[in-house]
Write a protein that holds these residues in place. Sequence first.
Motif, PDB file in Angstrom:
ATOM      1  N   ILE A   7      -3.605  24.825  34.713  1.00 31.79           N
ATOM      2  CA  ILE A   7      -2.372  25.602  34.581  1.00 31.79           C
ATOM      3  C   ILE A   7      -2.624  26.706  33.564  1.00 31.79           C
ATOM      4  O   ILE A   7      -3.159  26.446  32.481  1.00 31.79           O
ATOM      5  CB  ILE A   7      -1.196  24.719  34.116  1.00 31.79           C
ATOM      6  CG1 ILE A   7      -0.950  23.578  35.116  1.00 31.79           C
ATOM      7  CG2 ILE A   7       0.080  25.549  33.943  1.00 31.79           C
ATOM      8  CD1 ILE A   7       0.065  22.541  34.632  1.00 31.79           C
TER       9      ILE A   7
ATOM     10  N   PHE B 123       3.719  19.655  34.530  1.00 33.27           N
ATOM     11  CA  PHE B 123       3.004  18.921  33.485  1.00 33.27           C
ATOM     12  C   PHE B 123       2.876  17.441  33.852  1.00 33.27           C
ATOM     13  O   PHE B 123       1.871  16.791  33.554  1.00 33.27           O
ATOM     14  CB  PHE B 123       3.734  19.035  32.149  1.00 33.27           C
ATOM     15  CG  PHE B 123       3.615  20.390  31.488  1.00 33.27           C
ATOM     16  CD1 PHE B 123       2.857  21.401  32.034  1.00 33.27           C
ATOM     17  CD2 PHE B 123       4.284  20.646  30.302  1.00 33.27           C
ATOM     18  CE1 PHE B 123       2.746  22.640  31.430  1.00 33.27           C
ATOM     19  CE2 PHE B 123       4.190  21.880  29.677  1.00 33.27           C
ATOM     20  CZ  PHE B 123       3.421  22.882  30.245  1.00 33.27           C
TER      21      PHE B 123
ATOM     22  N   TYR C 155      -3.082  17.813  37.489  1.00 33.26           N
ATOM     23  CA  TYR C 155      -3.529  18.888  36.592  1.00 33.26           C
ATOM     24  C   TYR C 155      -4.092  18.318  35.294  1.00 33.26           C
ATOM     25  O   TYR C 155      -3.483  17.443  34.677  1.00 33.26           O
ATOM     26  CB  TYR C 155      -2.383  19.863  36.326  1.00 33.26           C
ATOM     27  CG  TYR C 155      -1.998  20.608  37.582  1.00 33.26           C
ATOM     28  CD1 TYR C 155      -2.723  21.724  37.997  1.00 33.26           C
ATOM     29  CD2 TYR C 155      -0.959  20.162  38.396  1.00 33.26           C
ATOM     30  CE1 TYR C 155      -2.410  22.383  39.181  1.00 33.26           C
ATOM     31  CE2 TYR C 155      -0.645  20.816  39.583  1.00 33.26           C
ATOM     32  CZ  TYR C 155      -1.377  21.928  39.962  1.00 33.26           C
ATOM     33  OH  TYR C 155      -1.080  22.572  41.138  1.00 33.26           O
TER      34      TYR C 155
ATOM     35  N   LEU D 172      -5.056  23.149  30.676  1.00 36.45           N
ATOM     36  CA  LEU D 172      -3.985  24.124  30.466  1.00 36.45           C
ATOM     37  C   LEU D 172      -4.426  25.156  29.448  1.00 36.45           C
ATOM     38  O   LEU D 172      -5.100  24.834  28.463  1.00 36.45           O
ATOM     39  CB  LEU D 172      -2.701  23.430  29.996  1.00 36.45           C
ATOM     40  CG  LEU D 172      -1.485  24.359  29.824  1.00 36.45           C
ATOM     41  CD1 LEU D 172      -0.219  23.696  30.377  1.00 36.45           C
ATOM     42  CD2 LEU D 172      -1.256  24.715  28.352  1.00 36.45           C
TER      43      LEU D 172
ATOM     44  N   LEU E 224       1.982  17.976  26.046  1.00 37.65           N
ATOM     45  CA  LEU E 224       0.737  18.271  26.763  1.00 37.65           C
ATOM     46  C   LEU E 224      -0.205  17.065  26.727  1.00 37.65           C
ATOM     47  O   LEU E 224      -0.780  16.681  27.749  1.00 37.65           O
ATOM     48  CB  LEU E 224       0.062  19.497  26.147  1.00 37.65           C
ATOM     49  CG  LEU E 224       0.840  20.811  26.232  1.00 37.65           C
ATOM     50  CD1 LEU E 224       0.113  21.911  25.479  1.00 37.65           C
ATOM     51  CD2 LEU E 224       1.082  21.224  27.676  1.00 37.65           C
TER      52      LEU E 224
ATOM     53  N   LEU F 101      -3.163  16.647  29.579  1.00 38.99           N
ATOM     54  CA  LEU F 101      -3.653  18.016  29.671  1.00 38.99           C
ATOM     55  C   LEU F 101      -4.540  18.348  28.468  1.00 38.99           C
ATOM     56  O   LEU F 101      -4.139  18.159  27.321  1.00 38.99           O
ATOM     57  CB  LEU F 101      -2.481  18.989  29.743  1.00 38.99           C
ATOM     58  CG  LEU F 101      -1.713  18.953  31.076  1.00 38.99           C
ATOM     59  CD1 LEU F 101      -0.314  19.522  30.907  1.00 38.99           C
ATOM     60  CD2 LEU F 101      -2.469  19.707  32.158  1.00 38.99           C
TER      61      LEU F 101
ATOM     62  N   THR G 200      -5.970  21.213  26.398  1.00 42.36           N
ATOM     63  CA  THR G 200      -5.350  22.529  26.266  1.00 42.36           C
ATOM     64  C   THR G 200      -6.113  23.454  25.330  1.00 42.36           C
ATOM     65  O   THR G 200      -6.593  23.044  24.270  1.00 42.36           O
ATOM     66  CB  THR G 200      -3.908  22.360  25.738  1.00 42.36           C
ATOM     67  OG1 THR G 200      -3.167  21.572  26.675  1.00 42.36           O
ATOM     68  CG2 THR G 200      -3.221  23.700  25.539  1.00 42.36           C
TER      69      THR G 200
END
Length: 243
Positions: free
Chosen positions: A56, A113, A118, A121, A150, A155, A157
């Motif tokens: 993302i 999210f 996924y 990010l 997150l 995720l 990030t």
Amino acid sequence: MIELTKTGIEGLDSILNGGIVKDSTTLVSGNPGAGKSILGLQYVYNGVDMFDEKGIYLSFEENKADLREAAEAIGFDKWPEYVESGDILVYDKKELLRENDFSSSLDLLLEDFQDNDYERLVLDSLAMFNLFFDDEKERRTYLLKFSDILKQNGLTTLMTNEQGAVFPKADIGLENYLTDGNIYLLQTPTESGVNRYVWVAKMRKQNIETDIFPMEISWGGITVHENASAFSMMNQGESSPIK
């Protein structure tokens, strides 16, 4: 054993001793033109292209067309294909800043999210993200909340941040202490252009190479050269011409 997420960026995973800690948040800082957005694009693109990990991309500064042009200009030719297929989700400034309220933007994002498909990010950039908030306390509270969301959703990030000075110790903000890792992208002027460097200053739960390494940006993105640079930030001091 700590699970790592490979960036796929030549040389960078080596100095990170394998990659970035999974589900962590890493701050990528540098002055304008240092390569922060390119690193973010490459991290998400490589995730799909090399590791079958969807990503993302949240851009508070560019629209989707600009991001596509930037990706294609550096050699990420399959970017449009990955966006079309949903392997890369892009939220641009028109969507993220529409309500001028962080809670509304977060509501827009939460469903994606929570989608376990996924894994990566990028938030580009914190400077624009910060415009949502009126004071430092509110900004810190929401940044912590956002980082926790997150991590809880699996995720890994990268957040980009403008560094007012190229010499990092002269301009260390709150964000550096709230994130799990800090990567600085540095530039020094030369007669023929600029020399570029990367410094991984901190990675929690991880042994890293903390020397400063030369890097270059060319077709295909960023390459980090694993021979440590003779350039020593620690010896430059605030009187350095690198400002």
